[in-house]
Scaffold this motif. Structure first.
Motif, short mmCIF file in Angstrom:
data_model
loop_
_atom_site.label_atom_id
_atom_site.label_comp_id
_atom_site.label_asym_id
_atom_site.label_seq_id
_atom_site.Cartn_x
_atom_site.Cartn_y
_atom_site.Cartn_z
N HIS A 55 2.31 11.11 9.20
CA HIS A 55 2.69 12.51 9.01
C HIS A 55 3.73 12.63 7.90
O HIS A 55 4.73 11.92 7.89
N GLY A 56 3.47 13.55 6.97
CA GLY A 56 4.41 13.78 5.89
C GLY A 56 4.41 12.73 4.81
O GLY A 56 5.39 12.61 4.04
N ALA A 57 3.35 11.93 4.70
CA ALA A 57 3.28 10.86 3.70
C ALA A 57 3.50 11.42 2.30
O ALA A 57 2.94 12.46 1.93
N VAL A 58 4.33 10.73 1.53
CA VAL A 58 4.66 11.20 0.18
C VAL A 58 4.73 10.00 -0.76
O VAL A 58 5.19 8.92 -0.39
N ALA A 59 4.27 10.21 -1.98
CA ALA A 59 4.29 9.15 -2.98
C ALA A 59 5.70 8.97 -3.52
O ALA A 59 6.35 9.93 -3.93
N VAL A 60 6.18 7.73 -3.49
CA VAL A 60 7.49 7.39 -4.06
C VAL A 60 7.32 6.94 -5.50
O VAL A 60 8.06 7.33 -6.39
N ARG A 61 6.32 6.08 -5.73
CA ARG A 61 6.04 5.58 -7.08
C ARG A 61 4.57 5.19 -7.14
O ARG A 61 4.06 4.53 -6.23
N VAL A 62 3.91 5.60 -8.21
CA VAL A 62 2.51 5.26 -8.38
C VAL A 62 2.29 4.85 -9.83
O VAL A 62 2.68 5.57 -10.75
N GLY A 63 1.69 3.70 -10.02
CA GLY A 63 1.36 3.20 -11.35
C GLY A 63 0.22 2.23 -11.21
O GLY A 63 -0.87 2.59 -10.74
#
Length: 289
Positions: A22-30
């Motif tokens: 629940h509430g998953a959010v991207a911190v860093r994506v590359g």
């Protein structure tokens, strides 16, 4: 990797692991993805199975070994990674209210890391030009002349690396030792994170980033002096310093080339980095991201 794709993969992995997404959010994506699962207090790392770097199973094993050596390290919350389609997900503790370590803490923890006995059959040897070709191919806004320059620089540096001399011998390295890869939790506990680069090689490699960032003007003279005094060695005294700094600048330029698409400021900085590598004035005017 797109943020929405990374989140979808992590949500599926969390369901398999019985962890709330629940509430998953991207911190860093590359190249890889880091997704926060705030309800569960978990950070999920996502690696494409096709990638040549980053082995979640090995990272978990490394974390366990470092913990056995009484080293500050992030802890996995699940001992086995989860494969979802073309991605592999590993689940790690989330260090609440964490902040990047200061340079003195970084120096202390690096000195501790570099002093542990070398393990057997766990860590690879340092490969400074690992993934160079695929990162160059993935770079945006690089014309043919840019690619030729960077390849020629890689070839020259590879030859120089083969004959480089290091005063500090060999040790366990973090491999990407900067302040944001040593976090300090709200309770004061430091922990090395991003363990995919841990390897065996000359300690000078781990010291080079801080020295180069100082040359870029990102740290004050006092901050860098305290780092050197705490660790006990200034890598700029190494006969291989010119080679080390250029390899790091080459890697930093390739990283920026992969992340500059659609960002005018990063595109300008990428052009500046290439121009200064070409005329020999690097790292003058390099900014951080």
């Amino acid at each position: 990797m797109r943020a929405e794709d990374a989140i979808d993969v992590v949500v599926a992995a969390a369901a398999e692991a019985g962890v709330s997404a629940h509430g998953a959010v991207a911190v860093r994506v590359g190249e890889n993805g880091v997704i926060l699962l705030p309800t569960a207090g978990v950070l999920a790392r996502v690696v494409p199975t096709r990638t040549s770097g980053g082995d979640p199973r090995r990272e978990i094993d490394i974390a366990a070994w470092l913990a056995e050596q009484q080293l500050p390290v992030v802890r996995p919350v699940r001992q086995e990674p989860i494969t979802i389609g073309q991605h592999v997900v590993s689940l790690w503790e989330y260090l609440t209210e964490s902040r990047p370590a200061d340079l003195v803490t970084l120096a202390e923890c690096l000195r501790q890391l570099h002093s542990v006995p070398l393990p057997t059959n766990l860590l690879p040897r340092l490969s400074p030009f690992d993934k160079f070709d695929e990162r160059l191919e993935a770079g945006v806004d690089l014309d043919k002349a840019d690619s030729v320059l960077l390849r020629q620089l890689r070839d020259d540096l590879s030859t120089r690396w083969d004959v480089a001399e290091f005063a500090l011998g060999e040790a366990v390295l973090h491999g990407d030792a900067h302040m944001e890869n040593l976090l300090v939790a709200g309770d004061g506990r430091p922990a090395f994170v991003d363990l995919e680069t841990v390897c065996i090689g000359p300690p000078e490699w781990d010291l080079t980033l801080t020295a180069l960032y100082f040359e870029c003007g990102w740290f004050s003279e006092q901050e860098y002096r305290e780092f050197v005094e705490t660790y006990g060695y200034d890598v700029r005294r190494s006969p291989s310093w010119p080679t080390l700094r250029l390899i790091r600048m080459l890697r930093m330029t390739l990283w920026l080339a992969q992340s500059a698409r659609g960002d005018a400021q990063r595109q300008r900085q990428l052009r500046h980095r290439i121009d200064t590598l070409r005329d020999g004035s690097a790292p003058a005017g390099w900014t951080g991201y």
